[in-house]
Design a protein around this motif. Structure first.
Motif, short mmCIF file in Angstrom:
data_model
loop_
_atom_site.label_atom_id
_atom_site.label_comp_id
_atom_site.label_asym_id
_atom_site.label_seq_id
_atom_site.Cartn_x
_atom_site.Cartn_y
_atom_site.Cartn_z
N ALA A 11 -4.36 6.42 3.38
CA ALA A 11 -4.03 7.32 4.63
C ALA A 11 -3.65 8.61 4.12
O ALA A 11 -2.98 8.65 2.79
CB ALA A 11 -2.90 6.89 5.40
N PRO A 12 -3.65 9.69 4.86
CA PRO A 12 -3.34 11.23 4.44
C PRO A 12 -1.87 11.16 4.57
O PRO A 12 -1.11 11.57 5.55
CB PRO A 12 -3.96 11.99 5.19
N GLN A 13 -1.10 11.02 3.36
CA GLN A 13 0.52 11.07 3.47
C GLN A 13 0.85 12.08 2.11
O GLN A 13 0.26 12.35 1.26
CB GLN A 13 0.94 9.71 2.91
N ILE A 120 3.51 2.72 0.71
CA ILE A 120 2.53 1.44 0.59
C ILE A 120 2.80 0.60 1.97
O ILE A 120 1.73 -0.06 2.55
CB ILE A 120 2.56 0.49 -0.34
N THR A 121 3.83 0.39 2.52
CA THR A 121 4.23 -0.26 3.89
C THR A 121 3.43 0.53 5.12
O THR A 121 3.07 -0.20 5.77
CB THR A 121 5.72 -0.59 3.95
N LEU A 122 3.90 1.88 4.96
CA LEU A 122 3.55 2.56 6.19
C LEU A 122 2.09 2.95 5.98
O LEU A 122 1.17 2.95 6.97
CB LEU A 122 3.99 3.84 6.06
N ASP A 123 1.43 2.78 4.92
CA ASP A 123 -0.05 2.85 4.72
C ASP A 123 -1.00 1.92 5.41
O ASP A 123 -1.84 2.07 6.01
CB ASP A 123 -0.57 3.04 2.85
N ARG A 124 -0.41 0.66 5.41
CA ARG A 124 -1.17 -0.39 6.43
C ARG A 124 -1.41 -0.14 7.58
O ARG A 124 -2.29 -0.27 7.99
CB ARG A 124 -0.30 -1.81 6.00
#
Length: 170
Positions: A11-13, A120-124
Motif C-alpha cells: 500500500a502507498p505508505q 507491515i501490520t497496517l499494510d495488511r
C-alpha cells in the motif's frame, strides 16, 4: 535463503519509511487536485487518524503480518520471545508500584524495528481496503497511457487520507 524486507509495503505508505517523507503526501494530494481540475472530475478527501496507533497495535496481528511477510523464523522467534516476557509496572506514587502485568498490544517506543512492524501490520489492512475500493471503483482514476491506477488511500505514519470522486465513496 534471504528473509523478507520489512521496509517494503504494498500500500502507498509514507513517513515511517526510509526514503519517504510526510511532505510527499502533500505533493501527491496537490497533484490529485490539479488533475481533478484539469479533467473536470470532483475530488473528496476524508482525513483520518489511527488513535494511539503504536499503543494499540495488537501483538497477534504483528506476528501474523511477520508470518505472511515470510520474515524468517529468527525474527518471528525473537518477537515471540519478547512479547510474553514483557511485563509492566505502573508507578502509583514516588515509592509504590503496581504488581507486574502482561501486555497484549503496543509496540516498543524507541525500538528501531517498531515503525517497520507497525507498517507491515497496517499494510495488511490497507491492501484489503485497496482491493475493496478497486472492486467498487472507489477513488480517483489516474490514467497513464493504457494503464489506469485507482488512487483510494494514502497512508502517512498513523494518519490516512481516503480520496474519492464522490462523497458516497467515503
Amino acid at each position: 535463503k534471504k528473509g523478507a524486507n520489512l521496509r517494503h509495503t504494498v500500500a502507498p505508505q509514507f513517513a515511517f519509511k526510509p526514503g519517504h517523507q510526510v511532505h510527499e503526501i502533500v505533493f501527491i494530494l496537490r497533484r490529485l487536485v490539479e488533475l481533478a481540475l484539469e479533467w473536470d472530475i470532483p475530488i473528496w478527501r476524508l482525513d483520518g487518524d489511527i488513535y494511539k496507533a503504536c499503543d494499540n497495535t495488537n501483538h497477534t496481528l504483528v506476528l501474523e503480518a511477520l508470518r505472511l511477510k515470510k520474515s524468517g523464523e529468527l525474527l518471528a522467534a525473537s518477537v515471540l520471545r519478547e512479547i510474553p516476557e514483557t511485563r509492566c509496572r505502573v508507578l502509583l506514587c514516588p515509592h509504590e508500584q503496581s504488581e507486574p502485568f502482561s501486555r497484549s498490544r503496543a509496540l516498543w517506543q524507541g525500538d528501531p524495528i517498531a515503525p517497520h512492524l507497525f507498517n507491515i501490520t497496517l499494510d495488511r489492512v490497507a491492501v484489503r481496503f485497496e482491493a475493496l475500493a478497486k472492486r467498487h471503483k472507489w477513488g480517483i482514476p489516474i490514467h497513464n497511457g493504457s494503464t489506469t491506477i485507482l488512487v483510494c488511500v494514502l497512508l502517512f505514519a498513523d494518519n490516512y487520507w481516503i480520496v474519492a470522486s464522490s462523497p458516497s465513496q467515503l
